[in-house]
Enzyme design. Sequence first.
Site, PDB file in Angstrom:
ATOM      1  N   CYS A  43      -3.315   3.822  34.994  1.00  0.00           N
ATOM      2  CA  CYS A  43      -4.371   3.021  35.181  1.00  0.00           C
ATOM      3  C   CYS A  43      -5.534   4.045  36.279  1.00  0.00           C
ATOM      4  O   CYS A  43      -6.362   4.089  35.864  1.00  0.00           O
ATOM      5  CB  CYS A  43      -3.793   1.797  36.030  1.00  0.00           C
ATOM      6  SG  CYS A  43      -5.252   0.858  36.585  1.00  0.00           S
ATOM      7  N   CYS A  48      -7.379   2.781  33.349  1.00  0.00           N
ATOM      8  CA  CYS A  48      -8.389   1.732  33.640  1.00  0.00           C
ATOM      9  C   CYS A  48      -9.498   2.072  34.537  1.00  0.00           C
ATOM     10  O   CYS A  48     -10.817   1.841  34.540  1.00  0.00           O
ATOM     11  CB  CYS A  48      -7.486   0.482  34.313  1.00  0.00           C
ATOM     12  SG  CYS A  48      -6.025   0.371  33.589  1.00  0.00           S
ATOM     13  N   LYS A  51     -12.111   4.898  33.297  1.00  0.00           N
ATOM     14  CA  LYS A  51     -12.508   4.109  32.177  1.00  0.00           C
ATOM     15  C   LYS A  51     -13.758   2.984  32.612  1.00  0.00           C
ATOM     16  O   LYS A  51     -14.830   3.107  32.153  1.00  0.00           O
ATOM     17  CB  LYS A  51     -11.502   3.485  31.377  1.00  0.00           C
ATOM     18  CG  LYS A  51     -12.020   2.554  29.979  1.00  0.00           C
ATOM     19  CD  LYS A  51     -11.232   1.569  29.578  1.00  0.00           C
ATOM     20  CE  LYS A  51     -10.974   0.388  30.694  1.00  0.00           C
ATOM     21  NZ  LYS A  51      -9.973  -0.261  29.881  1.00  0.00           N
ATOM     22  N   TYR A 178      -8.291  -1.870  21.209  1.00  0.00           N
ATOM     23  CA  TYR A 178      -9.405  -2.056  22.587  1.00  0.00           C
ATOM     24  C   TYR A 178      -9.706  -0.884  22.880  1.00  0.00           C
ATOM     25  O   TYR A 178     -10.633  -0.657  23.539  1.00  0.00           O
ATOM     26  CB  TYR A 178      -8.628  -2.982  23.402  1.00  0.00           C
ATOM     27  CG  TYR A 178      -7.792  -2.294  24.356  1.00  0.00           C
ATOM     28  CD1 TYR A 178      -7.668  -1.637  25.656  1.00  0.00           C
ATOM     29  CD2 TYR A 178      -6.283  -2.248  23.984  1.00  0.00           C
ATOM     30  CE1 TYR A 178      -6.868  -1.070  26.447  1.00  0.00           C
ATOM     31  CE2 TYR A 178      -5.029  -1.821  24.752  1.00  0.00           C
ATOM     32  CZ  TYR A 178      -5.465  -1.189  25.966  1.00  0.00           C
ATOM     33  OH  TYR A 178      -4.441  -0.736  26.643  1.00  0.00           O
ATOM     34  N   GLU A 182     -13.737   0.174  23.219  1.00  0.00           N
ATOM     35  CA  GLU A 182     -14.172   0.471  24.621  1.00  0.00           C
ATOM     36  C   GLU A 182     -14.796   1.538  24.917  1.00  0.00           C
ATOM     37  O   GLU A 182     -16.045   1.895  25.171  1.00  0.00           O
ATOM     38  CB  GLU A 182     -13.099   0.267  25.654  1.00  0.00           C
ATOM     39  CG  GLU A 182     -12.584  -0.980  25.948  1.00  0.00           C
ATOM     40  CD  GLU A 182     -11.415  -1.138  26.855  1.00  0.00           C
ATOM     41  OE1 GLU A 182     -11.355  -2.203  27.516  1.00  0.00           O
ATOM     42  OE2 GLU A 182     -10.733  -0.071  27.266  1.00  0.00           O
ATOM     43  N   HIS A 472     -25.318 -24.679  37.016  1.00  0.00           N
ATOM     44  CA  HIS A 472     -26.396 -24.176  36.185  1.00  0.00           C
ATOM     45  C   HIS A 472     -27.465 -23.415  37.031  1.00  0.00           C
ATOM     46  O   HIS A 472     -27.509 -23.782  37.959  1.00  0.00           O
ATOM     47  CB  HIS A 472     -27.078 -25.559  35.727  1.00  0.00           C
ATOM     48  CG  HIS A 472     -28.101 -25.435  34.790  1.00  0.00           C
ATOM     49  ND1 HIS A 472     -28.104 -25.094  33.643  1.00  0.00           N
ATOM     50  CD2 HIS A 472     -29.435 -25.672  35.193  1.00  0.00           C
ATOM     51  CE1 HIS A 472     -29.116 -25.275  32.977  1.00  0.00           C
ATOM     52  NE2 HIS A 472     -30.020 -25.281  33.778  1.00  0.00           N
ATOM     53  N   GLU A 477     -20.978 -22.252  32.110  1.00  0.00           N
ATOM     54  CA  GLU A 477     -21.072 -23.543  32.262  1.00  0.00           C
ATOM     55  C   GLU A 477     -20.686 -24.419  30.989  1.00  0.00           C
ATOM     56  O   GLU A 477     -20.411 -25.316  30.756  1.00  0.00           O
ATOM     57  CB  GLU A 477     -22.358 -24.023  32.722  1.00  0.00           C
ATOM     58  CG  GLU A 477     -23.615 -23.899  31.674  1.00  0.00           C
ATOM     59  CD  GLU A 477     -24.898 -24.302  32.215  1.00  0.00           C
ATOM     60  OE1 GLU A 477     -25.071 -25.591  32.365  1.00  0.00           O
ATOM     61  OE2 GLU A 477     -25.859 -23.622  32.528  1.00  0.00           O
TER      62      GLU A 477
END
Length: 489
Positions: A43, A48, A51, A178, A182, A472, A477
């Site tokens: 990681c 992670c 990346k 993934y 990515e 909002h 939302e």
Amino acid sequence: MAFDYDLFVIGGGSGGVRAARVAASETGAKVALAEESRYGGTCVIRGCVPKKMMVFASSYPAAMEEAQAYGWDVTTGPLDWPKFQQKMAGELDRLEGVYRSILSKAGVETFDQRATIADPHTVKLADGTTKTAKHILIATGGRPTRPDLPNAHLGIVSDDIFHLETLPKKILIVGGGYIACEFACILNGLGVDVTIFHRGAQILRGFDDEARGLVADVMRSKGITIHTGASILEMAPAEGHEANILTGSDASMGADAEMQADLADETSPKGAAIGPIWAKAMNGQEGVFDMVFFATGRRPNTDDMGLEEAGVALKRNGAISVDDYSQTGVPSIYAIGDVTGRVELTPVAIREGMKFVETVFKGNPTPVDHELIPSAVFTQPELGTIGMTEQEAIERDAGPVEIYATSFRPMKQAFADGTDRVLMKLVVDKESRTVLGCHIVAPDAGEMIQLAGIAVKMGATKEQFDATCAVHPTMAEELVTMRHPVRTA
């Protein structure tokens, strides 16, 4: 029997470091840890963290183009890759130092060398010394793999991408998971011409079909060529293949003489080819690229560790077989993280480490909860997900489900005349009204799914989502304003 340590951890990644630190600092256990590479593991060092830094870097060209639409006078120059790479390396060095400091402050003794299992209570270090421990924890993680293919050594894997001296101009990414997607988005954002060969019918297998379909559409709209049903068949140095071009309707690609000259003096990362590479897929697609990147899976780091000799059972892919408490069939040996092949995510490894300490050193047997884990794919836009996909919910054979979904151009994109769309989707059990799954495709979807994941994990109903007042104007939302299902199945 007196042991040298109460706990010996093999592996200095996120899970191993957390388990070692907590066991030492919170229970007073005598703990040691061995790491043969860099502290922080996949990681922090080659996953992670670097990346995500590359994700940030690759997002600026689009942001500056968008800024122009908002009236800012900005221009985009070429990326100074060496400058970025140096800065990234410095940050990784800093983080590794933090990991080392954490262990030192907790009183964990560390060994910067490979460790293997000699017997259920003995660890053998690379220098030949042995250490005994009442409990041994394996946290050695995993590594990227290359396919069983002639000349596969010419390609790079994810570990290599952070050490390239120069970015390629044209790259073939093999895979559609993934990691492949990515890095396809990252490299595309950095100005690289990206092509994907993926053997499946659609990228991102295992994710919600509607969500992954939208991600694929946006990737293509940004210029990424995606060939599905295209398992790689063969590859070789491009000499003799200069006339071959990428066939099909999506793109054309041939050998680039200027690119060949640029690469002639490059130092190849970990055996990757110097110069253009020709590659061909089983469906007939072929092309010449200056780099091939394999994102074709990972394998647990269990080779030659003495595990099976000590009685530890391994699965067919080399993963360590453990129970709900991360215990192997050998009572004194436990395993956590990617090496177990359960859920290969850093936060999961950390939680497994915490539950291990709770079970073994705090006397409170606590199984690991692998249900309803939120996750994100850092494509551009991002994909955030938790719970069941629409197809999984339908196939569970537990009554009908309702699908609430909306796709739209967000305000920021619409103002800048952008075409990217986002998706907000809820999968709901029709009878209990429980939200079974939430799927978001949007900028910062990872941030959104972290918060939405709390509600889904708590078992929130659709009506409880609806009872929450909207913020909002935001994209998210829509998660609390969708009143009518788009379909029932």
